[in-house]
Design a protein around this motif. Structure first.
Motif, mmCIF file in Angstrom:
data_model
loop_
_atom_site.group_PDB
_atom_site.id
_atom_site.type_symbol
_atom_site.label_atom_id
_atom_site.label_comp_id
_atom_site.label_asym_id
_atom_site.label_seq_id
_atom_site.Cartn_x
_atom_site.Cartn_y
_atom_site.Cartn_z
ATOM 1 N N ILE A 1 0.467 -96.043 3.265
ATOM 2 C CA ILE A 1 0.798 -95.661 1.895
ATOM 3 C C ILE A 1 1.890 -96.623 1.433
ATOM 4 C CG2 ILE A 1 1.660 -93.860 0.369
ATOM 5 C CD1 ILE A 1 0.696 -91.805 2.421
ATOM 6 N N VAL A 2 1.564 -97.484 0.501
ATOM 7 C CA VAL A 2 2.509 -98.507 0.052
ATOM 8 C C VAL A 2 3.376 -97.930 -1.067
ATOM 9 C CG1 VAL A 2 2.772 -100.860 -0.845
ATOM 10 C CG2 VAL A 2 0.839 -100.288 0.664
ATOM 11 N N VAL A 3 4.690 -98.107 -0.928
ATOM 12 C CA VAL A 3 5.661 -97.625 -1.912
ATOM 13 C C VAL A 3 6.400 -98.824 -2.486
ATOM 14 C CG1 VAL A 3 7.755 -96.250 -2.260
ATOM 15 C CG2 VAL A 3 5.937 -95.407 -0.755
ATOM 16 N N GLY A 4 6.488 -98.887 -3.808
ATOM 17 C CA GLY A 4 7.073 -100.053 -4.460
ATOM 18 C C GLY A 4 8.572 -100.027 -4.612
ATOM 19 N N THR B 1 1.917 -102.752 -6.077
ATOM 20 C CA THR B 1 0.611 -102.486 -6.679
ATOM 21 C C THR B 1 -0.313 -103.685 -6.516
ATOM 22 O OG1 THR B 1 1.722 -101.083 -8.311
ATOM 23 C CG2 THR B 1 -0.559 -101.694 -8.767
ATOM 24 N N ALA B 2 0.225 -104.882 -6.729
ATOM 25 C CA ALA B 2 -0.584 -106.092 -6.562
ATOM 26 C C ALA B 2 -1.080 -106.223 -5.130
ATOM 27 C CB ALA B 2 0.233 -107.325 -6.963
ATOM 28 N N ALA B 3 -0.231 -105.860 -4.163
ATOM 29 C CA ALA B 3 -0.640 -105.945 -2.760
ATOM 30 C C ALA B 3 -1.782 -104.986 -2.456
ATOM 31 C CB ALA B 3 0.560 -105.640 -1.859
ATOM 32 N N GLY C 1 -10.314 -97.366 2.234
ATOM 33 C CA GLY C 1 -9.673 -96.084 2.456
ATOM 34 C C GLY C 1 -8.489 -96.126 3.394
ATOM 35 N N TYR C 2 -8.059 -97.337 3.788
ATOM 36 C CA TYR C 2 -6.938 -97.450 4.712
ATOM 37 C C TYR C 2 -5.675 -97.999 4.055
ATOM 38 C CZ TYR C 2 -10.192 -96.071 8.275
ATOM 39 O OH TYR C 2 -11.092 -95.340 9.004
ATOM 40 N N THR C 3 -5.718 -98.137 2.735
ATOM 41 C CA THR C 3 -4.533 -98.534 1.978
ATOM 42 C C THR C 3 -4.490 -97.744 0.675
ATOM 43 O OG1 THR C 3 -4.572 -100.794 2.855
ATOM 44 C CG2 THR C 3 -3.289 -100.420 0.860
ATOM 45 N N PHE C 4 -3.355 -97.078 0.449
ATOM 46 C CA PHE C 4 -3.122 -96.357 -0.800
ATOM 47 C C PHE C 4 -1.804 -96.830 -1.406
ATOM 48 C CE2 PHE C 4 -5.837 -93.577 1.692
ATOM 49 C CZ PHE C 4 -6.788 -93.176 0.764
ATOM 50 N N ILE C 5 -1.670 -96.641 -2.696
ATOM 51 C CA ILE C 5 -0.422 -96.916 -3.403
ATOM 52 C C ILE C 5 0.158 -95.589 -3.871
ATOM 53 C CG2 ILE C 5 -1.716 -97.374 -5.537
ATOM 54 C CD1 ILE C 5 1.628 -99.048 -4.718
#
Length: 325
Positions: free
Chosen positions: A37-40, A80-82, A90-94
Motif C-alpha cells: 500500500i503506497v502512501v504519498g 500516485t505516479a509510481a 492487485g499487488y500494489t494499491f495507493i
C-alpha cells in the motif's frame, strides 16, 4: 479545466463488466504474495496512520502481508505516479486522500491522469479539521470570529500548511462563505504554521483534528468549530462550522485505489474486506481517535464521490487563484 466526471464514473463501473475467465482464476488464489500500500506522505500523518490501520486487517483476513511503503513528495503525486506505472495485478494499491482530488486542478503538468490511470477500490474513512485560534484571541465562537474579522478586513492572518493543502482549501472555503477577508500565510508543512499560531504570530489555522487535539486538551489552542457537518466524538463540545455558516463542509477522506485494469474480482475482494473492517467496533474506535468516521462504499460509489469532491475543490482553487508551491 472541466473535470471529466462521466469518464471517471464509467471507469469505476467498468470494473464489474469485463470478461473475466482468467481473472476469476487469479482471484481464487489472491493474494499469493505480499501486497504493498503506497502512501504519498512520511510516516506519522493521518493518511499514513489510516494505511497502517487497514494493512494489518487485510493481512489477517487475506493471509498475506499488506505492507505500507512511504513515498512522500509533491502532495502524493510521486506516489500516485509510481502506482500508475505498477502492474495491474492487485499487488500494489495507493492510499488516496482528498489531496488527490485537489491535485487534479492544482497541478497543470501531472505525468498521470487520475481519471484514466487509477481505479477506485474502497473508501475507508472521513475525518475533519478544526478551526483553532490562540487562547488569547478575543473571540470564542465562530460567529464572534466572523464579526471580529469583518472589522479588520485583510488584517488577520490564516496559517496554512502550504498553498492548496487541506488547511488552505478549508480556510479559503470558509473565507468565501463567511464573506470575510483573511490573509493566507503559507508554511512548508503543518508544524511550522502551528508553531507560529502557538506563538501568536498568526491568528487562525484549520488543523486536522488528530493534530490539534493534544494542544486543545492542554489549553494551548482554542477550538471554534469543526469542518464536518456534525461534531466529532473526540471534541464533543465543539460545534460544526456549518451550524453558523449554512452549507459549509470540508471533509478529508482516505481510500484505496489501484492501477487501471486491475482485476474487478480482486477489487471486489479488497472492497469487501475494507467494508468489513469499517463495521468492526474496534476499527471504528481507532478511526474515531483520529477524529474520523467509517466511510464504506462500493468501488462505483467511491468513484462518484471522488468525482464530486474533485469538482467541488476545483471550483474553490480556481476562484481563489491557488497554485501549488
Amino acid at each position: 479545466m472541466k473535470f471529466p466526471r462521466r469518464k471517471f464514473l464509467h471507469l469505476a463501473a467498468s470494473a464489474v463488466a469485463l470478461p473475466a475467465i482468467s481473472r476469476l482464476a487469479q482471484a481464487e488464489t489472491y493474494p499469493s504474495r505480499p501486497v504493498r500500500i503506497v502512501v504519498g506522505y512520511p510516516p506519522g500523518g493521518v493518511t499514513d496512520i489510516v494505511a497502517r490501520l487497514i494493512g494489518p486487517w487485510l493481512s489477517e483476513r487475506l493471509g498475506q502481508q499488506f505492507f505500507v511503503e512511504n513515498r512522500p513528495g509533491a502532495s502524493s503525486n510521486i506516489a500516485t505516479a509510481a502506482v500508475v506505472r505498477s502492474p495491474p495485478d492487485g499487488y500494489t494499491f495507493i492510499l488516496l486522500s482528498s489531496a488527490n482530488s485537489a491535485n487534479v486542478t492544482l497541478y497543470d503538468n501531472l505525468n498521470f491522469d487520475l481519471i484514466h490511470d487509477i481505479v477506485p477500490v474502497a473508501s475507508i474513512g472521513r475525518d475533519g479539521f478544526v478551526m483553532v485560534v490562540d487562547p488569547s484571541f478575543p473571540t470564542k465562537t465562530v460567529p464572534e470570529f466572523i464579526a471580529y474579522a469583518k472589522t479588520k478586513p485583510g488584517k488577520l492572518n490564516m496559517a496554512t500548511s502550504g498553498a492548496g493543502s487541506g488547511s488552505d482549501l478549508y480556510g479559503q472555503l470558509f473565507k468565501v462563505m463567511a464573506a470575510i477577508d483573511l490573509v493566507a500565510v503559507h508554511y512548508r508543512g503543518v508544524a511550522n504554521g502551528l508553531q507560529d499560531l502557538l506563538a501568536g504570530r498568526v491568528e487562525v489555522m484549520f488543523l486536522p483534528v488528530a493534530t490539534a487535539i493534544g494542544h486543545i486538551q492542554a489549553g494551548r489552542l482554542r477550538p471554534l468549530g469543526v469542518t464536518t457537518t456534525s461534531r466529532r466524538d473526540v471534541l464533543p463540545d465543539v460545534p460544526a462550522i456549518g451550524d453558523f455558516v449554512p452549507g459549509y463542509e470540508a471533509t478529508n477522506w482516505e481510500g484505496l485505489g489501484a492501477p487501471v485494469n486491475t482485476s474487478p474480482e480482486i477489487i471486489a475482494i479488497v472492497n469487501s474486506q475494507v467494508n468489513a473492517a469499517l463495521a468492526d467496533t474496534a476499527f471504528k474506535a481507532r478511526l474515531a481517535d483520529l477524529g474520523g468516521e467509517p466511510f464504506p462504499s462500493s468501488p462505483a460509489d467511491f468513484g462518484k464521490f471522488i468525482a464530486e469532491d474533485t469538482e467541488k475543490w476545483g471550483k474553490v482553487i480556481r476562484a481563489a487563484g491557488i497554485k501549488a508551491d
